[in-house]
Structure formats: C-alpha cells, structure tokens
Design a protein around this motif. Structure first.
Motif, PDB file in Angstrom:
ATOM      1  N   UNK A  37      59.774  23.616  -5.792  1.00 39.52           N
ATOM      2  CA  UNK A  37      60.163  23.667  -7.209  1.00 39.52           C
ATOM      3  C   UNK A  37      60.934  22.401  -7.586  1.00 39.52           C
ATOM      4  N   UNK A  38      61.792  21.946  -6.692  1.00 36.46           N
ATOM      5  CA  UNK A  38      62.566  20.730  -6.959  1.00 36.46           C
ATOM      6  C   UNK A  38      61.635  19.522  -7.095  1.00 36.46           C
ATOM      7  N   UNK A  39      60.717  19.366  -6.143  1.00 33.64           N
ATOM      8  CA  UNK A  39      59.807  18.217  -6.148  1.00 33.64           C
ATOM      9  C   UNK A  39      58.816  18.266  -7.299  1.00 33.64           C
ATOM     10  N   UNK A  40      58.186  19.403  -7.473  1.00 31.83           N
ATOM     11  CA  UNK A  40      57.077  19.493  -8.419  1.00 31.83           C
ATOM     12  C   UNK A  40      57.458  19.798  -9.849  1.00 31.83           C
ATOM     13  N   UNK A  41      58.649  20.370 -10.042  1.00 27.35           N
ATOM     14  CA  UNK A  41      59.026  20.831 -11.376  1.00 27.35           C
ATOM     15  C   UNK A  41      60.443  20.427 -11.728  1.00 27.35           C
ATOM     16  N   UNK A  86      59.715  26.335 -15.407  1.00 28.40           N
ATOM     17  CA  UNK A  86      58.560  25.435 -15.420  1.00 28.40           C
ATOM     18  C   UNK A  86      57.546  25.800 -14.351  1.00 28.40           C
ATOM     19  N   UNK A  87      58.058  26.142 -13.172  1.00 31.00           N
ATOM     20  CA  UNK A  87      57.175  26.572 -12.096  1.00 31.00           C
ATOM     21  C   UNK A  87      56.443  27.856 -12.474  1.00 31.00           C
ATOM     22  N   UNK A  88      57.181  28.850 -12.967  1.00 29.93           N
ATOM     23  CA  UNK A  88      56.580  30.139 -13.317  1.00 29.93           C
ATOM     24  C   UNK A  88      55.517  29.951 -14.402  1.00 29.93           C
ATOM     25  N   UNK A  89      55.818  29.124 -15.405  1.00 27.62           N
ATOM     26  CA  UNK A  89      54.846  28.872 -16.474  1.00 27.62           C
ATOM     27  C   UNK A  89      53.574  28.237 -15.906  1.00 27.62           C
ATOM     28  N   UNK A  90      53.733  27.267 -14.993  1.00 28.75           N
ATOM     29  CA  UNK A  90      52.564  26.628 -14.388  1.00 28.75           C
ATOM     30  C   UNK A  90      51.798  27.612 -13.514  1.00 28.75           C
ATOM     31  N   UNK A  91      52.534  28.442 -12.784  1.00 23.35           N
ATOM     32  CA  UNK A  91      51.912  29.412 -11.891  1.00 23.35           C
ATOM     33  C   UNK A  91      51.099  30.430 -12.687  1.00 23.35           C
ATOM     34  N   UNK A  92      51.646  30.877 -13.803  1.00 16.06           N
ATOM     35  CA  UNK A  92      50.972  31.897 -14.601  1.00 16.06           C
ATOM     36  C   UNK A  92      49.921  31.327 -15.540  1.00 16.06           C
ATOM     37  N   UNK A 127      46.811  30.106 -17.135  1.00 19.64           N
ATOM     38  CA  UNK A 127      45.396  30.200 -16.817  1.00 19.64           C
ATOM     39  C   UNK A 127      45.053  31.250 -15.767  1.00 19.64           C
ATOM     40  N   UNK A 128      46.046  31.959 -15.274  1.00 14.62           N
ATOM     41  CA  UNK A 128      45.748  32.968 -14.256  1.00 14.62           C
ATOM     42  C   UNK A 128      45.510  34.314 -14.931  1.00 14.62           C
ATOM     43  N   UNK A 129      45.237  35.285 -14.122  1.00 11.64           N
ATOM     44  CA  UNK A 129      45.034  36.637 -14.646  1.00 11.64           C
ATOM     45  C   UNK A 129      46.341  37.140 -15.247  1.00 11.64           C
ATOM     46  N   UNK A 130      46.265  38.036 -16.181  1.00 16.61           N
ATOM     47  CA  UNK A 130      47.491  38.606 -16.750  1.00 16.61           C
ATOM     48  C   UNK A 130      48.263  39.390 -15.700  1.00 16.61           C
TER      49      UNK A 130
END
Length: 122
Positions: free
Chosen positions: A81-85, A91-97, A99-102
């Motif tokens: 999370x530190x490196x990528x976001x 920010x991580x959770x938004x990217x993870x979710x 385009x994914x399934x609900x």
C-alpha cells in the motif's frame, strides 16, 4: 527480523514451513520438490536465506518459522500500500474494487465491522 520485502520464493518456502512445522529439512526438500519442482540445493539455499533474514530457524535439521503468517502478510500488505498507493488505504481499496464484481452484503458487513474494530478512537 529483516524488513526487506519477501521474494516469491521466500514466501513459497514460508508457506510450506507454516503448514508443516516443525519440519525436518529433508522433508522440506521433498515438499518443495513436489510443490515447486525445486532441487535440493535450491531448498537449502532458501532455508539459509530465510534464516539469515531471521524468518526461520534451522536447528538440528528441523525448520521452524520465527514469524507468523499474519505478521508477514501484514508487513507485506502495508509495504504494498505504501509503495503502490503512497500509503493511502482508501486508494488501495478503490483500485482493488474498481472494475471487480460487486461486494456481497455479507462482505460489505464484514468490511464495515473490520473498519469499526480498527478505527482510531483518538
């Protein structure tokens, strides 16, 4: 314990140690050959690397973990999370979710409960 990120091979070996510890080094060689196709020398090199990092102990040809799965996963996750976001958990959770399934209702409730347990009550 070293704070370096784990390589894929480090994590793979730890997975087997956690699942079978305490495990004889010869048995670990067999497990790594079956699971990953590693040669004996590869497994022993990995054991030495992880011992040097303080992650496993190899005493009397018996290998045990010196860190828990949860500790490693937490450290690796925080680093990711530190490196990528830039350290932004939202920010991580938004990217993870994205385009994914609900999320199911049960997953959403579980996440809400997790947030409530970890919320800074300052």
């Amino acid at each position: 314990m070293s704070h370096d990120l784990l390589s894929d091979s480090d994590y793979r070996l730890l997975q087997l140690v956690w699942a079978h510890e305490p495990v004889g080094s010869g048995e670990l060689v067999r497990l790594c050959r079956e699971a990953y196709g590693w040669q004996k020398s590869t497994t022993y090199t990995q054991i030495k690397r992880l011992a040097a990092k303080g992650l496993v102990q190899n005493e009397n040809a018996t290998v045990t973990a010196r860190v828990s799965r949860e500790e490693v996963q937490g450290r690796e996750s925080r680093s990711f999370v530190q490196r990528g976001f830039q350290g932004s958990l939202p920010g991580f959770v938004a990217a993870f979710l994205g385009g994914s399934r609900p999320l199911s209702d049960a997953e959403a409730e579980e996440l809400k409960a997790l947030i409530d347990r970890h919320r800074d009550r300052g």
